[in-house]
Structures are given as C-alpha cells and as structure tokens.
Design an enzyme around this catalytic site. Structure first.
Site, PDB file in Angstrom:
ATOM      1  N   CYS A 170      33.425  -9.701 -52.011  1.00 17.78           N
ATOM      2  CA  CYS A 170      34.969  -9.013 -52.539  1.00 17.78           C
ATOM      3  C   CYS A 170      35.958  -9.640 -51.685  1.00 17.78           C
ATOM      4  CB  CYS A 170      34.599  -7.442 -52.323  1.00 17.78           C
ATOM      5  SG  CYS A 170      36.322  -6.732 -52.615  1.00 17.78           S
ATOM      6  N   CYS A 173      38.477  -7.352 -50.436  1.00 12.37           N
ATOM      7  CA  CYS A 173      37.950  -6.335 -49.095  1.00 12.37           C
ATOM      8  C   CYS A 173      38.164  -7.039 -48.024  1.00 12.37           C
ATOM      9  CB  CYS A 173      36.665  -5.772 -49.533  1.00 12.37           C
ATOM     10  SG  CYS A 173      36.161  -5.254 -50.982  1.00 12.37           S
ATOM     11  N   ASP A 174      37.614  -8.401 -47.940  1.00 12.81           N
ATOM     12  CA  ASP A 174      37.143  -9.274 -46.801  1.00 12.81           C
ATOM     13  C   ASP A 174      38.089 -10.376 -46.597  1.00 12.81           C
ATOM     14  OD1 ASP A 174      35.217  -7.383 -46.415  1.00 12.81           O
ATOM     15  OD2 ASP A 174      33.739  -8.609 -47.702  1.00 12.81           O
TER      16      ASP A 174
END
Ligand code: NAP
Length: 350
Positions: A170, A173-174
């Site tokens: 992701c 996300c990261d």
C-alpha cells in the site's frame, strides 16, 4: 440451540468496528465475529483487526496526525481553541493501535466480540443462520459483512521476512515514511494500481522501478502514459522479482530481478518494494449465498447504499470495494451499513 441476535457483524477492520459502534449506540446489541487467530489466517493475512493491523504508522486517517500529539496541539492549534480541548494522553497512532482503539470503542458501547471465523451462512431462511469455525451456531435478523480483502503477494519467503521493513502492498499507506524518502523504490505490477502507486511514490522516491512481467501495461492508457512520461519512473519490462535482499537491521536494500525472456538475473538497489498485483476479497464463505462480482467482491445493488442481493444482509469496506480501499472509506461504509440495518429492521418491525 443457537443464539438469536438482532445484528451480527462479520469482520473486524475499520468497517466492522464502525458498524459495531453505530449499531451498539442504536441499541441493536451487535455481536461481532472478529475472526479466528489461526496459523492459516496469519499466513493469508486475514487475522482479526484486518489489513490496518499489518501496517506501521497511519498518517492519513483523519484525526490522528503523526508524532507527539501534545506538542502538536501546542504548536499548531491556536491558544483559545487549545484551552477548550480536553487534555489528551497519547501520541500519534499506528495501524494496530488504531484498530485496538476502534475495537475498544465498540466494546465500550456494549458490542460483544467473539474471536472466531464464520465459515457457513444460510441466507435463504430468516432469521439468517451462521456457523463458526468452532461450531457455534447463531441466528441473526440482520447481518453486516465486513470481512475485507487481502493484498496479493508474490509468495517469496524473503518478501514475507521484510513485510513492514521495506515490503508493502500500500503506497498510499506507507509511501511517505522516512525510510522511502529520496531512495530508489520498486513497484511490482502493470495494472492501474501499479502505475498509480508508482506515480504516487515518485513524489518521495529518487527513482521508481516499475517491474512488470510483460512489455505492455494492463493499466488504462491515460494512467499508463502519465506514469511512463514521469522522469522518475523507470519501467523494467519482462522481469519478475526473484528475491528480496536485505538484512535484519535495515530491512530491504535490494531486489534480484529475473528476466521472463531468458531467466537471466540482475540486482537493483532499492529501499522499498511495493506490490500492486491485485487484491483478493475475503468472500470464500459467501460463494453461492449472495451475488458477487466477477472478481468475487460483494455486489452492492443500490448506489450509495450498503444493500446486497439478499435483503437484510449489508456489506461494508473492502469486501465490496475494489476501488478506494482506504481505512477511512471502510469506516464510512461501516457506519452506513449500521444505519441501513437499523432502518431495515425498523421498517420490518423486528
Ligand atoms: P489488475 O488490473 O488485476 O492488475 C494486476 C497486475 O499485476 C497486472 O499487470 C498483472 O500482470 C500483475 N500481476 C498479477 N499477478 C502477478 C504476479 N504473480 N507476478 C507479477 N505480476 C503479477 O489489478 P489492479 O491494478 O489492482 O486494478 C484492480 C482494478 O481497480 C482494475 O479494474 C483497475 O482499473 C482499478 N483501479 C483503478 C484505478 C483508477 O482508475 N484510479 C486505480 C487503481 C485500480 P498481467 O498484466 O501480466 O496480468
């Protein structure tokens, strides 16, 4: 004898807990099957608390800026507003923490939680009947399915070893984490997700290698062209990942790529590898029980509602969404599912 429930929620990611919070506050006394803690679920990435519990820092969930929240409040919120805020006790939030907070919030309003998987459902009769892995049978007037999806991984042991230490599925996300900034990264895949993730990561990375097993992208033309004209994105055609390389202290440091044309290999230094090779919704137990899309996601029957093909069964979060797939959108649809269930039960006079 089975227990009879007003609302059963299956799943324990942001969608499940948001549904539980709203259902509990509507006096529906929800029962959540949060999933079983088994080796099979661990390997599949389907343990309780969902995909967010597999990530580290969460920086994009509204209301949880990263860092020390006390000094953040002091420095960023104007004095008079600061005075009316209740004192807080915590720092910024990680994925597992955020999920524990949601779970606790649902429990605080009276949600009952069973740590077990639902394996079988009977939606042909009402009340609906559910059977768990441990053999528990439950009857439910309404059901909210929030079992999520799992990112597909390549299946390499080295990939597994570096999850959360350079391997991610992701980018949103990261991708902005310090370890990836101004470093070369790799994205694996050739679909819209891969080109979108590569384009997103190009904002932070020095170079993004787009590793695709063919010499043609599957992604839509406009998104593919945008990625390929980005000077920071370097396509690596006709290659697959052979091994993720690194060490225990620093995580990922390189990747060994194998040519699909002649099996030759070469290494590239990277500090992160992002998989974008699709997701699989957790709907095995629903085959033939309600309508699924060709990709096995639950089909929602009405725009901006959480209705499924079975009246009284609602779906929320990634199990019905192959497009947004964000914690905040999952939580939003969880809330919607609880409200839809509450209204449906009211209309039916249950
Ligand atoms: P996808 O379209 O299924 O693409 C998956 C990609 O991963 C393909 O290029 C595939 O290669 C590759 N792949 C699969 N298994 C692999 C393996 N084991 N090793 C190496 N490569 C592998 O999935 P997606 O990109 O996540 O997109 C899913 C859906 O969401 C699509 O309908 C897409 O249009 C949509 N989406 C839309 C947007 C947008 O419009 N903004 C953004 C993201 C996703 P092959 O090409 O060789 O099969």
């Amino acid at each position: 004898m089975s227990d009879k429930e007003k609302v059963v929620i299956i799943g324990s990611g942001p969608a499940g807990w948001a549904a539980a919070i709203y259902a509990a506050r509507a006096s529906l006394e929800p029962l959540v099957f949060e999933g079983a803690i088994t080796e099979e679920n661990r390997l599949a990435g389907t343990l309780p608390l969902g995909q967010l519990a597999l990530t580290t820092e969460v920086e994009n969930y509204p209301g949880f800026p990263s860092g020390d929240l006390e000094s953040y409040f002091d420095s960023s919120i104007e004095g008079s507003r600061r005075q009316i805020m209740a004192p807080h006790q915590k720092e910024g939030v990680s994925g597992p923490e955020l999920m524990e907070l949601m779970r606790q919030q649902a429990a605080n309003f009276g949600t009952r939680i069973i740590t077990d998987d639902i394996l079988e459902v009977d939606f042909e009769n009402h009340p609906f009947r559910l059977k768990s892995l441990e053999g528990k049978e439950t009857e439910a007037l309404a059901v909210i399915i929030a079992t999520g999806a799992r990112a597909n991984y390549l299946g390499l042991p080295s990939e597994e070893a570096y999850k959360n230490r350079g391997v991610s599925a992701c980018a949103v996300c990261d991708g902005a984490l310090p370890r990836f900034r101004n470093k070369p990264l790799a994205v694996v895949g050739g679909g819209d997700s891969a080109v979108e993730e590569a384009t997103y990561l190009s904002k932070f990375a020095s170079t993004v290698y787009l590793v695709h097993r063919r010499d043609e992208l599957r992604a839509s033309k406009i998104m593919a062209e945008r990625a390929l004209s980005n000077s920071k994105i370097e396509p690596v055609w006709n290659h697959v990942v052979d091994e993720v390389l690194g060490d225990d202290d620093n995580g990922v440091s390189a990747v060994r790529l194998k040519s699909t044309a002649d099996d030759s290999t070469h290494e590239r230094d990277i500090s992160g590898m992002f998989l974008a090779i699709g997701h699989t919704p957790n709907t095995n137990f629903l085959e033939g029980k309600l309508e699924l899309t060709p990709k096995k996601y639950i089909r929602l029957t009405t725009p901006f509602r959480t209705y499924t093909s079975v009246e009284g069964v609602f779906a929320a979060g990634d199990v019905a969404d192959d497009y947004y797939r964000q914690a905040v959108t999952a939580a939003g649809t969880g809330c919607m599912a609880a409200l839809d269930a509450e209204r449906w039960l009211g209309e039916k006079g249950f």
